[in-house]
Every structure is written in structure tokens, then in C-alpha cells.
Scaffold this active site. Structure first.
Site, PDB file in Angstrom:
ATOM      1  N   HIS A  36      -7.426   0.793  -6.443  1.00 35.68           N
ATOM      2  CA  HIS A  36      -7.454  -0.091  -5.401  1.00 35.68           C
ATOM      3  C   HIS A  36      -8.155  -1.429  -5.836  1.00 35.68           C
ATOM      4  O   HIS A  36      -9.364  -1.749  -5.525  1.00 35.68           O
ATOM      5  CB  HIS A  36      -8.386   0.499  -4.242  1.00 35.68           C
ATOM      6  CG  HIS A  36      -8.467  -0.047  -3.056  1.00 35.68           C
ATOM      7  ND1 HIS A  36      -7.316  -0.740  -2.649  1.00 35.68           N
ATOM      8  CD2 HIS A  36      -9.051   0.436  -1.704  1.00 35.68           C
ATOM      9  CE1 HIS A  36      -7.956  -1.462  -1.341  1.00 35.68           C
ATOM     10  NE2 HIS A  36      -8.811  -0.468  -0.884  1.00 35.68           N
ATOM     11  N   GLN A  41     -10.040  -4.093  -3.608  1.00 28.86           N
ATOM     12  CA  GLN A  41     -11.432  -3.767  -3.152  1.00 28.86           C
ATOM     13  C   GLN A  41     -12.453  -4.114  -4.190  1.00 28.86           C
ATOM     14  O   GLN A  41     -13.648  -4.673  -3.480  1.00 28.86           O
ATOM     15  CB  GLN A  41     -11.371  -2.017  -2.777  1.00 28.86           C
ATOM     16  CG  GLN A  41     -12.468  -1.626  -2.276  1.00 28.86           C
ATOM     17  CD  GLN A  41     -13.049  -2.300  -0.775  1.00 28.86           C
ATOM     18  OE1 GLN A  41     -12.247  -2.226   0.050  1.00 28.86           O
ATOM     19  NE2 GLN A  41     -14.157  -2.695  -0.703  1.00 28.86           N
ATOM     20  N   ARG A  55       0.849  -0.995   0.179  1.00 29.30           N
ATOM     21  CA  ARG A  55      -0.131   0.168   0.157  1.00 29.30           C
ATOM     22  C   ARG A  55       0.869   1.091   0.050  1.00 29.30           C
ATOM     23  O   ARG A  55       1.658   1.458   0.782  1.00 29.30           O
ATOM     24  CB  ARG A  55      -1.190  -0.011   1.293  1.00 29.30           C
ATOM     25  CG  ARG A  55      -1.638   1.280   1.415  1.00 29.30           C
ATOM     26  CD  ARG A  55      -2.798   1.293   2.496  1.00 29.30           C
ATOM     27  NE  ARG A  55      -4.023   0.443   1.890  1.00 29.30           N
ATOM     28  CZ  ARG A  55      -5.107   0.687   2.496  1.00 29.30           C
ATOM     29  NH1 ARG A  55      -5.458   1.415   3.528  1.00 29.30           N
ATOM     30  NH2 ARG A  55      -6.135   0.034   1.731  1.00 29.30           N
ATOM     31  N   CYS A 102     -16.621   1.330   0.348  1.00 28.11           N
ATOM     32  CA  CYS A 102     -15.308   0.491   0.572  1.00 28.11           C
ATOM     33  C   CYS A 102     -15.040   0.610   2.109  1.00 28.11           C
ATOM     34  O   CYS A 102     -13.943  -0.184   2.586  1.00 28.11           O
ATOM     35  CB  CYS A 102     -14.078   0.990  -0.260  1.00 28.11           C
ATOM     36  SG  CYS A 102     -13.638   2.520   0.020  1.00 28.11           S
ATOM     37  N   ASP A 160     -17.324   7.214  -2.112  1.00 24.38           N
ATOM     38  CA  ASP A 160     -16.033   6.996  -1.497  1.00 24.38           C
ATOM     39  C   ASP A 160     -15.767   8.191  -0.567  1.00 24.38           C
ATOM     40  O   ASP A 160     -16.165   9.539  -0.978  1.00 24.38           O
ATOM     41  CB  ASP A 160     -14.846   6.542  -2.466  1.00 24.38           C
ATOM     42  CG  ASP A 160     -13.567   6.280  -1.725  1.00 24.38           C
ATOM     43  OD1 ASP A 160     -13.550   5.979  -0.427  1.00 24.38           O
ATOM     44  OD2 ASP A 160     -12.431   6.198  -2.153  1.00 24.38           O
ATOM     45  N   ARG A 168     -13.462  -9.003   1.923  1.00 22.42           N
ATOM     46  CA  ARG A 168     -12.154  -8.601   1.561  1.00 22.42           C
ATOM     47  C   ARG A 168     -11.338  -9.887   1.961  1.00 22.42           C
ATOM     48  O   ARG A 168     -10.273 -10.017   1.141  1.00 22.42           O
ATOM     49  CB  ARG A 168     -11.783  -7.325   2.344  1.00 22.42           C
ATOM     50  CG  ARG A 168     -12.300  -5.858   2.124  1.00 22.42           C
ATOM     51  CD  ARG A 168     -11.871  -5.417   0.694  1.00 22.42           C
ATOM     52  NE  ARG A 168     -10.215  -5.512   0.599  1.00 22.42           N
ATOM     53  CZ  ARG A 168      -9.581  -4.433   0.988  1.00 22.42           C
ATOM     54  NH1 ARG A 168      -9.981  -3.256   1.432  1.00 22.42           N
ATOM     55  NH2 ARG A 168      -8.260  -4.439   0.918  1.00 22.42           N
TER      56      ARG A 168
HETATM   57  N1  NVA Z   1      -9.814   6.582  -1.614  1.00 21.88           N
HETATM   58  C1  NVA Z   1      -9.560   6.047  -0.346  1.00 21.88           C
HETATM   59  C2  NVA Z   1      -9.746   4.775   0.021  1.00 21.88           C
HETATM   60  C3  NVA Z   1      -9.671   4.186   1.104  1.00 21.88           C
HETATM   61  C4  NVA Z   1      -9.869   2.414   1.162  1.00 21.88           C
HETATM   62  C5  NVA Z   1      -7.999   6.515  -0.070  1.00 21.88           C
HETATM   63  O1  NVA Z   1      -7.333   6.354  -0.885  1.00 21.88           O
HETATM   64  O2  NVA Z   1      -7.784   7.078   1.167  1.00 21.88           O
HETATM   65  N1   CP Z   2     -11.243  -0.278   2.429  1.00 21.80           N
HETATM   66  C1   CP Z   2      -9.991  -0.257   2.548  1.00 21.80           C
HETATM   67  O1   CP Z   2      -8.855  -0.500   1.697  1.00 21.80           O
HETATM   68  O2   CP Z   2      -9.985  -0.019   4.057  1.00 21.80           O
HETATM   69  P1   CP Z   2      -8.542   0.147   4.898  1.00 21.80           P
HETATM   70  O3   CP Z   2      -8.129   1.630   4.346  1.00 21.80           O
HETATM   71  O4   CP Z   2      -9.023   0.180   6.249  1.00 21.80           O
HETATM   72  O5   CP Z   2      -7.463  -0.935   4.454  1.00 21.80           O
END
Ligand code: NVA
Ligand code: CP
Length: 306
Positions: free
Chosen positions: A129, A132, A102, A263, A223, A291
Site C-alpha cells: 500500500h 499510504q 485497488r 492508516c 493495522d 493522503r
Molecule cells: N491492511 C489493510 C489496509 C487497509 C487500508 C487491508 O488491506 O485491508
Molecule cells: N487507509 C486507506 O487506504 O483507507 P481506505 O481503505 O478507506 O481507502
């Protein structure tokens, strides 16, 4: 060997095969059957951003498959203090069997993968992502809304939106996106997904009109308005996104019995009202649980390609 960096690199059949494998492993787990699909295998999990779901699902998932997960935050490894990505990739992939990352720039993930001897999984970048979306589509199948889906995405043109675009383009369903002016999706990714959708029969529409996007939709999703790394823009974004909250009035425009997906984490009173989220809590928290199951399918699938 295959990496899982975006859905772009996977065929419709492969995406459905991964989800199907996840569903099989889920069924077994619910029946108390544990199979060691990946005995003694290790998954390195590199986190340069926070996480609840991704961390817990991958760590639990690899353990349930008979392996072991290593949680590596920026504070734990030298990557966080400047050791080159290509060195980190060669070291970690010489000891572990799979890597999940990540991070911020998608190019960093690509660089890591290009130096890795083992499969690399995208656990979220600024651009995509994809894990997800495996869970989201698994949930749509379980709730009977995958067939003939008309999905509306209302909100920020971000990593989640780009992943929805790739999924619609690959699987061939309809996706209507509404973002505020100035927060549109990446134009290059849009062109790519338009081209892919022509082959699959998918339909992708973009506008700045949330009502138009939601009207008649069978699945509505959104989101956060400020993704990780955009914390400084939060106030300005809240103003720019006025009128984009998915609330009961918005949901009234969707098809009868339309489902709502998120998500998570969700910001009630911003991208979604408390009543919409709580009214669809069953599916949203099943989506979160999926997930675990979808990523177990993915890890086993990638492990079999080696
Ligand atoms: N768009 C959000 C998704 C979190 C799972 C982010 O990147 O923070
Ligand atoms: N939806 C998702 O990826 O959540 P987290 O940021 O908690 O991993």
C-alpha cells in the site's frame, strides 16, 4: 513514463521529491491558491475492494489539480465479470491520462501496468500500500519525527508492513516489526528489504515480541488484524493476535512523546485501544488528510515524467 507500483522502484531522492511537491501543493491549498497542474486530465480509479480514504483523496485530488476522476468499481466495468486485465488496460489507458487500481493480487496490478500506455498507481494490493506510506512519511515530517525515526510496527505482517519495510529500506531508518507466530511478513520481501537497507543504512528487525519492538520507539504503528479479503479469518485472527493490541501500557514502553500512526480504518479494542487512538487523534486524522496532499504530489510528479 513511470508507474507507482511499489516504493522499490523509487530512489530515496524521488520519494522525498514527491512528498515535498505534495507539501508545496498543500501549502498553496491552505492559502487558497489553486493551480491547475493537470488541466483536463482524467484519472481512472479502479476499485475491486472497498475504500473511504483512497477514493475520496484521489477523486478530490485530481479535481483540485484541474482534472477529473472516474470511479470504476467491479460492478461498473467488465473487469468485474471477466474481461481480461490486458484488454481493460489497453482500453482505459487509451482514453485516460492516469490510472489508479485497488485490487487483490499484486501480479494483476503489474499485468495492468505492463499493458498500460499511461502511469498506473497502486491504490493497495494484497502485498503493498505505497501511497499510504507517502502520506505517513509526510505526517512524520510535519510532526518532527522523521529525522532519526525508530518506528515500531505491531500486528499483522501484511501490505502495510511490507510498505513500511520498503520505506525504511529506501530512506534508511530503523523499523522493528512484531507479528504473532504464523502471521509474519513475506520472507521474499524481507530479504529484498534487508538487501536495500544495507545500502541505505536502514535497520529492519522482525520478532514475535511486541514489547521488544516498541521499547524506545519514536513512532508506533499498527493495522487491522484482518485485511480486506480475510473477513472469514476474523475470529481466528482475533485469538491469534491476543497481546498485540497497542494500548496505553504498550505506549508507555515507547520513547517519551512517541507518536502513533494508523492508516485507518481502525478497529478499537483489537489492534489499538480507544484511548491510544483518541489520544493521538490529531496526528492520525492529519495522516488521513495527508493522503490527499501526498497523492496530489504523486500525480503531478508522474504526469511530469511523461
Ligand atoms: N491492511 C489493510 C489496509 C487497509 C487500508 C487491508 O488491506 O485491508
Ligand atoms: N487507509 C486507506 O487506504 O483507507 P481506505 O481503505 O478507506 O481507502
Amino acid at each position: 513514463m513511470r508507474h507507482f507500483l511499489t516504493l522499490k522502484d523509487f530512489t530515496k531522492e524521488e520519494i522525498l521529491e514527491i512528498i515535498d511537491l505534495g507539501l508545496t501543493i498543500k501549502k498553496d491549498l491552505k492559502n487558497g491558491i489553486h493551480k491547475d497542474y493537470m488541466p483536463k486530465k482524467t484519472l481512472a480509479m479502479i476499485f475491486e475492494k472497498s475504500s473511504t480514504r483512497t477514493r475520496v483523496s484521489f477523486e478530490t485530488g485530481i479535481y483540485q489539480l484541474g482534472g477529473h476522476g472516474l470511479f470504476l468499481s467491479n460492478r461498473d466495468i467488465h473487469l468485474g465479470r471477466g474481461e481480461p486485465v490486458k484488454d481493460t488496460a489497453r482500453v482505459i489507458s487509451s482514453m485516460c491520462d492516469m490510472v489508479m487500481i485497488r485490487t487483490f493480487e499484486h501480479s494483476k496490478l503489474e499485468e495492468f501496468a505492463s499493458y498500460s500506455k499511461v502511469p498506473v498507481i497502486n491504490g493497495l494490493t494484497d502485498s503493498y500500500h505505497p501511497v499510504q506510506l507517502l502520506a505517513d512519511y509526510m505526517t512524520m515530517i510535519e510532526y518532527g519525527v522523521a529525522e532519526g525515526a525508530k518506528v515500531a510496527y505491531v500486528g499483522d505482517g501484511n501490505n502495510m508492513t511490507h510498505s513500511w519495510m520498503m520505506l525504511a529500506a529506501k530512506l534508511g531508518f530503523e523499523l522493528r516489526i512484531a507479528t504473532p507466530v504464523g502471521y509474519e511478513v513475506d520472507s521474499k520481501i524481507l530479504e529484498e528489504t534487508y538487501a536495500l537497507a544495507k545500502i541505505s543504512g536502514g535497520k529492519i528487525f522482525v520478532s514475535n515480541n511486541p514489547q521488544e519492538a516498541i521499547r524506545g520507539a519514536t513512532v508506533v504503528t499498527t493495522d487491522t488484524w484482518a485485511s480486506m479479503g480475510q473477513e472469514d479469518e476474523k475470529e481466528e485472527r482475533i485469538k491469534a493476535f491476543a497481546g498485540y493490541m497497542v494500548d496505553d501500557l504498550m505506549m508507555c514502553l515507547a520513547a517519551k512523546n512517541a507518536q502513533f500512526l494508523h492508516c485507518l480504518p481502525a478497529y478499537r479494542g483489537q489492534e489499538v485501544s480507544d484511548s491510544v487512538l483518541e489520544g493521538h487523534a490529531n496526528i492520525v486524522f492529519d495522516e488521513a488528510e495527508n493522503r490527499l496532499h501526498a497523492q496530489k504530489g504523486l500525480m503531478v510528479w508522474l504526469d511530469r515524467q511523461r
